[in-house]
Scaffold this motif. Sequence first.
Motif, PDB file in Angstrom:
ATOM      1  N   LEU A  79       0.828  -1.208   0.000  1.00 35.98           N
ATOM      2  CA  LEU A  79       0.000   0.000   0.000  1.00 35.98           C
ATOM      3  C   LEU A  79       0.865   1.261   0.000  1.00 35.98           C
ATOM      4  O   LEU A  79       0.560   2.234  -0.694  1.00 35.98           O
ATOM      5  CB  LEU A  79      -0.936  -0.004   1.213  1.00 35.98           C
ATOM      6  N   MET A  80       1.947   1.227   0.772  1.00 31.72           N
ATOM      7  CA  MET A  80       2.849   2.379   0.794  1.00 31.72           C
ATOM      8  C   MET A  80       3.512   2.569  -0.568  1.00 31.72           C
ATOM      9  O   MET A  80       3.744   3.703  -1.015  1.00 31.72           O
ATOM     10  CB  MET A  80       3.909   2.211   1.882  1.00 31.72           C
ATOM     11  N   TYR A  81       3.815   1.466  -1.232  1.00 34.01           N
ATOM     12  CA  TYR A  81       4.376   1.549  -2.575  1.00 34.01           C
ATOM     13  C   TYR A  81       3.388   2.250  -3.509  1.00 34.01           C
ATOM     14  O   TYR A  81       3.783   3.113  -4.304  1.00 34.01           O
ATOM     15  CB  TYR A  81       4.683   0.146  -3.096  1.00 34.01           C
ATOM     16  N   GLN A  82       2.112   1.908  -3.405  1.00 27.69           N
ATOM     17  CA  GLN A  82       1.110   2.529  -4.252  1.00 27.69           C
ATOM     18  C   GLN A  82       0.969   4.016  -3.966  1.00 27.69           C
ATOM     19  O   GLN A  82       0.865   4.839  -4.872  1.00 27.69           O
ATOM     20  CB  GLN A  82      -0.246   1.829  -4.063  1.00 27.69           C
ATOM     21  N   VAL A  83       0.981   4.370  -2.676  1.00 26.79           N
ATOM     22  CA  VAL A  83       0.870   5.779  -2.296  1.00 26.79           C
ATOM     23  C   VAL A  83       2.030   6.578  -2.880  1.00 26.79           C
ATOM     24  O   VAL A  83       1.841   7.619  -3.523  1.00 26.79           O
ATOM     25  CB  VAL A  83       0.837   5.935  -0.759  1.00 26.79           C
ATOM     26  N   VAL A  84       3.243   6.078  -2.649  1.00 19.77           N
ATOM     27  CA  VAL A  84       4.444   6.812  -3.076  1.00 19.77           C
ATOM     28  C   VAL A  84       4.631   6.747  -4.589  1.00 19.77           C
ATOM     29  O   VAL A  84       4.830   7.776  -5.248  1.00 19.77           O
ATOM     30  CB  VAL A  84       5.696   6.253  -2.361  1.00 19.77           C
ATOM     31  N   MET A  85       4.577   5.541  -5.144  1.00 24.26           N
ATOM     32  CA  MET A  85       4.853   5.377  -6.571  1.00 24.26           C
ATOM     33  C   MET A  85       3.729   5.931  -7.443  1.00 24.26           C
ATOM     34  O   MET A  85       3.950   6.819  -8.268  1.00 24.26           O
ATOM     35  CB  MET A  85       5.087   3.894  -6.899  1.00 24.26           C
ATOM     36  N   ASN A  86       2.513   5.429  -7.256  1.00 25.43           N
ATOM     37  CA  ASN A  86       1.422   5.853  -8.131  1.00 25.43           C
ATOM     38  C   ASN A  86       0.905   7.241  -7.801  1.00 25.43           C
ATOM     39  O   ASN A  86       0.412   7.950  -8.681  1.00 25.43           O
ATOM     40  CB  ASN A  86       0.289   4.828  -8.110  1.00 25.43           C
ATOM     41  N   GLY A  87       1.009   7.632  -6.527  1.00 27.49           N
ATOM     42  CA  GLY A  87       0.655   9.007  -6.210  1.00 27.49           C
ATOM     43  C   GLY A  87       1.536   9.970  -6.978  1.00 27.49           C
ATOM     44  O   GLY A  87       1.067  10.944  -7.587  1.00 27.49           O
ATOM     45  N   SER A  88       2.843   9.697  -7.002  1.00 27.36           N
ATOM     46  CA  SER A  88       3.800  10.530  -7.748  1.00 27.36           C
ATOM     47  C   SER A  88       3.616  10.377  -9.251  1.00 27.36           C
ATOM     48  O   SER A  88       3.604  11.371  -9.998  1.00 27.36           O
ATOM     49  CB  SER A  88       5.232  10.144  -7.375  1.00 27.36           C
ATOM     50  N   ARG A  89       3.469   9.144  -9.695  1.00 23.43           N
ATOM     51  CA  ARG A  89       3.388   8.861 -11.139  1.00 23.43           C
ATOM     52  C   ARG A  89       2.171   9.530 -11.785  1.00 23.43           C
ATOM     53  O   ARG A  89       2.301  10.236 -12.796  1.00 23.43           O
ATOM     54  CB  ARG A  89       3.329   7.350 -11.357  1.00 23.43           C
ATOM     55  N   LEU A  90       1.004   9.322 -11.222  1.00 22.44           N
ATOM     56  CA  LEU A  90      -0.210   9.861 -11.835  1.00 22.44           C
ATOM     57  C   LEU A  90      -0.293  11.378 -11.698  1.00 22.44           C
ATOM     58  O   LEU A  90      -0.808  12.056 -12.587  1.00 22.44           O
ATOM     59  CB  LEU A  90      -1.443   9.199 -11.212  1.00 22.44           C
TER      60      LEU A  90
END
Length: 295
Positions: free
Chosen positions: A75-86
Amino acid sequence: MKETTLVEKFSINALACTLATTATHPIELVKTRMQLQGELTKSYQKTYTSTSKSAVLIVKSDGLKALWSGLSAGLMYQVVMNGSRLTLFDNLSCLGVPAFPAGMVSGAVGGGIGSPFYLLKTQQQALSSLNVGSQHKEANVPMLQWFRRELKEGGIARIWRGSPAQIARVTVGSGAQLTSFTKSKELLGPVFKGNWFLTTAVSSVVASVFVVLFMSPFDVVSTRIFNQPVDPVTKKGLYYNGTFHALGKIWKEEGSTAYLKGLRAGYPRHALQTILTMTIWDALKNFYESWQNSM
């Protein structure tokens, strides 16, 4: 209308991805186990076969909770990675950057930032009494404890080990996903007469095909590099020196079909993840825009 701030965009994007990941995490775990079995050999007995049978086997061996191993890191990966990516993709698109380069650049940035969380997630997902793949028992601790220990033992470089493989994985996957999703929406919008849900849902299905097609080899490589055993003296991986070395070694030792390992779980996972993420993403943006207009 009030302009959406970067923090608001990031929050919407991160929420969409974490909601999707909560549902797809068990399939992601099965995919990880499939990618690790038969590592660097052509002769092995398959422990994990179909997605459903693998899930049942995991529950019988390690309990129902095991299907959600590594969820916090995921979940933290999604927050950091996809939050930044999108968020970066949205901003680049607003500046007129075409979808393909915008998707790849935002993927490279997001993949690099989120790499430590993916490292921990992979090692926690691989832990099992079935002992398929390297078993990093030291990863079976709370996330903050793991980070403190890793930083103490090897500094920043240690938690970002293997990050080039993750950057390659997300760069390719993001470029394929966001380009096909954006173009599909442009083509299908008139077909569905502006119905945002149908347009988004069908475009997500199309995008998921491109994600799996282009990202699978890098997905396998990333999982292998993150989960490989580490030399206690040099602190370097024992199997792979980097992304291209791993691609070549896997081809040599296992054959080209090894790049598709885990696809039985990988396609439904990436398909469901893409469909949920893109649909929730558009829904949240539409809801937030409507809410701002009503103020």
